[in-house]
Motif scaffolding. Structure first.
Motif, PDB file in Angstrom:
ATOM      1  N   TYR A   2      82.104 -82.526  16.227  1.00  0.00           N
ATOM      2  CA  TYR A   2      82.055 -81.786  17.192  1.00  0.00           C
ATOM      3  C   TYR A   2      80.823 -82.184  17.895  1.00  0.00           C
ATOM      4  O   TYR A   2      80.073 -83.081  17.252  1.00  0.00           O
ATOM      5  N   LEU A  71      84.498 -72.353  19.998  1.00  0.00           N
ATOM      6  CA  LEU A  71      84.803 -73.421  18.957  1.00  0.00           C
ATOM      7  C   LEU A  71      84.151 -73.429  17.674  1.00  0.00           C
ATOM      8  O   LEU A  71      84.619 -73.765  16.656  1.00  0.00           O
ATOM      9  N   HIS A 145      85.827 -72.687  12.941  1.00  0.00           N
ATOM     10  CA  HIS A 145      86.578 -73.127  13.739  1.00  0.00           C
ATOM     11  C   HIS A 145      87.434 -72.190  14.683  1.00  0.00           C
ATOM     12  O   HIS A 145      88.048 -71.384  14.313  1.00  0.00           O
ATOM     13  N   GLU A 147      89.465 -71.400  18.717  1.00  0.00           N
ATOM     14  CA  GLU A 147      90.572 -71.886  19.137  1.00  0.00           C
ATOM     15  C   GLU A 147      90.889 -71.338  20.598  1.00  0.00           C
ATOM     16  O   GLU A 147      89.997 -70.509  21.021  1.00  0.00           O
ATOM     17  N   PRO A 167      92.361 -72.241  13.003  1.00  0.00           N
ATOM     18  CA  PRO A 167      92.098 -73.087  11.975  1.00  0.00           C
ATOM     19  C   PRO A 167      91.478 -72.781  10.689  1.00  0.00           C
ATOM     20  O   PRO A 167      90.450 -72.338  10.940  1.00  0.00           O
ATOM     21  N   TYR A 176      91.465 -80.643  13.154  1.00  0.00           N
ATOM     22  CA  TYR A 176      91.903 -79.815  13.993  1.00  0.00           C
ATOM     23  C   TYR A 176      92.917 -80.882  14.994  1.00  0.00           C
ATOM     24  O   TYR A 176      92.651 -81.980  14.829  1.00  0.00           O
ATOM     25  N   ARG A 207      91.643 -79.221  26.733  1.00  0.00           N
ATOM     26  CA  ARG A 207      91.745 -79.591  25.344  1.00  0.00           C
ATOM     27  C   ARG A 207      91.162 -81.131  25.066  1.00  0.00           C
ATOM     28  O   ARG A 207      90.698 -81.694  24.337  1.00  0.00           O
TER      29      ARG A 207
END
Length: 503
Positions: A2, A71, A145, A147, A167, A176, A207
């Motif tokens: 990330y 996230l 995490h 979503e 997740p 992920y 995304r």
């Protein structure tokens, strides 16, 4: 991985650049600001794992601060289409159960008209900056995490919220789905410079921008799409990868030849398209222009399955959307029976387990399920598999026209006119007919210089009669200044049916 991963390795590298203004957000800034927002939502607003933060914004850097804040703290993020009417925005905010709302200054009036009481509401550049300054930049001690909880475009009815399970990983752990599947498929990495020309509230732009950040590349986001501006951005930022929808291809192809040739696009390695069917002539023209770097995937916001195809395979199978990437493709008849090669039916994806549900709508969730197999789901598309397992889409089930007992797929007719010089856009629908059950009607947005009227209708009729079966040729051509297409390329045919019913 990330942004925090890359903030420690390449803190000054641009994580995000606005294509028009050049405004830049480094990885250090993205990491710190998303950590501050996550802490504010947790410590001051009281949000906890599984809660929802909503985003009502145009394309701007703060959208990814919000995305990564959600996230990295186990929240759902709902990006709301800012082109909706106030009551439509209000419906989504109520339906998703948002406990916090983040708003761009240009959308503050829309948020006020939506009139939904949400505990925490922050406007970018104003109280948002005060909120970030009021909390620590230290990340939360646990970062489960999060979503997205996104809503369909509503082309066939009221938007549906698609809610996947959270997740079972931390934000800095691998696994992920989007970086894992699409990052590997398209070679995303630290050398990726990705142009995102579409609104960030849509699933794919949101995304894929996240994939870029997870894998350490640079996201270049257009404020809004313009065909020449896209070429300008590709040249200026040495774009390696981009994702577009077919309507963007069409607008680029209709630029004057001298404009198209004026820009250097040699940096491109991968051009991805999805979201809507691409006419064969359009895709072939793009391959001729950019080279065999055009890649396509077929998927949905529901992410219940996916296919992929590259240029080489597509040139052997023109019109196909490829072979299975996620899940096993099953083509089924109305009775649920699996059909053979070449037989048109509903496209199902078989997965090990169900991957999504429609938020607050158990009946609609059940309607996507195969009658005999719980893990087989569909979003309502029709198509067939050839003998080699390549999927060809024919249309949405809701759009199919039945005239005189014969199935007619509007997509085929629309594709026919995609590059016609007198047509900027076209939508084909079926309307009630006492004799035939339904008849074919086309709504047309004429190209600049084309004169709407009987002569143009006769020209388009003759053009179609030379190329497709006569029973597929529209019985009426209705001309409009603009058609109701979403910014992500999908035609809102429900509005056209409503308009025709009123005439």
């Amino acid at each position: 991985m990330y942004p925090g991963t890359w903030a420690s390795r390449t803190p000054d590298k641009p994580a995000l650049v606005m294509a028009g203004s050049g405004r830049t957000l480094t990885y250090a800034q993205l990491d710190e600001r998303s950590a501050r927002l996550a802490r504010y939502l947790h410590d001051r607003a009281g949000l906890r794992v599984g809660d929802v933060v909503a985003l009502l914004s145009d394309n701007r850097p703060e959208t990814y601060e919000a995305y990564w804040a959600a996230l990295r703290s186990g929240l759902y993020i709902t990006a709301v289409n800012h082109n909706l009417a106030a009551d439509e925005v209000a419906y989504i905010l109520r339906d998703c159960g948002a406990r916090a709302l983040l708003v761009a200054p240009s959308k503050s009036d829309l948020a006020a008209r939506a009139g939904v009481g949400i505990g925490t509401s922050l406007t970018f550049e104003g109280d948002y900056e005060e909120a970030l300054a009021a909390v620590s930049a230290e990340p939360l001690p646990e970062q489960p995490h999060g979503e997205d909880l996104l809503y369909s475009s509503g082309t066939t009815g009221r938007p549906k919220g698609i809610k996947p399970p959270l997740p079972a990983i931390a934000v800095d752990e691998p696994g992920y789905v989007y970086p894992t599947v699409f990052g590997a498929l398209y070679g995303f990495g630290v050398d990726t410079v990705y142009l995102s020309p579409a609104p960030v509230y849509h699933a794919a732009p949101l995304r894929f921008g996240g994939v870029v950040h997870a894998l350490g590349g640079t996201l270049v986001m257009m404020e809004r799409f313009d065909a020449e501006d896209a070429l300008r951005a590709i040249e200026r930022y040495r774009i390696t990868t981009t994702q577009m929808v077919p309507t963007m291809f069409v607008r680029m192809l209709k630029l004057p030849p001298e404009v198209r040739s004026a820009y250097d696009v040699s940096s491109l390695r991968t051009v991805i398209h999805a979201a809507a069917p691409c006419p064969v002539d359009v895709k072939r023209a793009m391959i001729e222009w950019f080279g065999p770097i055009i890649h396509e995937y077929y998927a949905s916001t529901e992410a219940n399955g996916a296919t992929f195809i590259d240029s080489e395979a597509w040139l052997r199978k023109p019109g196909s959307v490829g072979t299975a990437l996620m899940g096993t493709i099953r083509i089924c008849g109305d009775d649920g029976a699996v059909l053979g090669p070449g037989e048109v039916g509903t496209v199902f994806f078989e997965r090990e387990q169900r991957t999504f549900s429609y938020h607050n709508d158990e009946e609609r969730t059940r309607s996507t399920q195969h009658p005999d197999h719980e893990s087989w789901t569909t979003v309502g598309d029709l198509g067939y598999l050839d003998e080699d397992g390549y999927l060809f889409l024919t249309d949405r089930k809701a759009f199919m026209i039945i005239s005189g007992g014969v199935n007619i797929y509007p997509q085929e007719i629309e594709d026919l006119f995609s590059l016609h010089p007198a047509v900027t856009d076209i939508a084909v629908i079926g309307v009630p007919d006492d004799e035939m059950g339904e008849r074919v009607v086309a709504f047309v947005q004429p190209a600049p210089g084309a004169v709407p009227g009987e002569d143009l209708a006769a020209e388009l009729t003759a053009y179609a009669r030379e190329r497709i079966a006569h029973f597929k040729v529209p019985r009426e051509f209705l001309f409009r200044e603009e058609l109701p297409r979403t910014p992500t390329g999908k035609m809102v045919k429900g509005r056209l049916r409503e308009e025709y019913a009123r005439t």
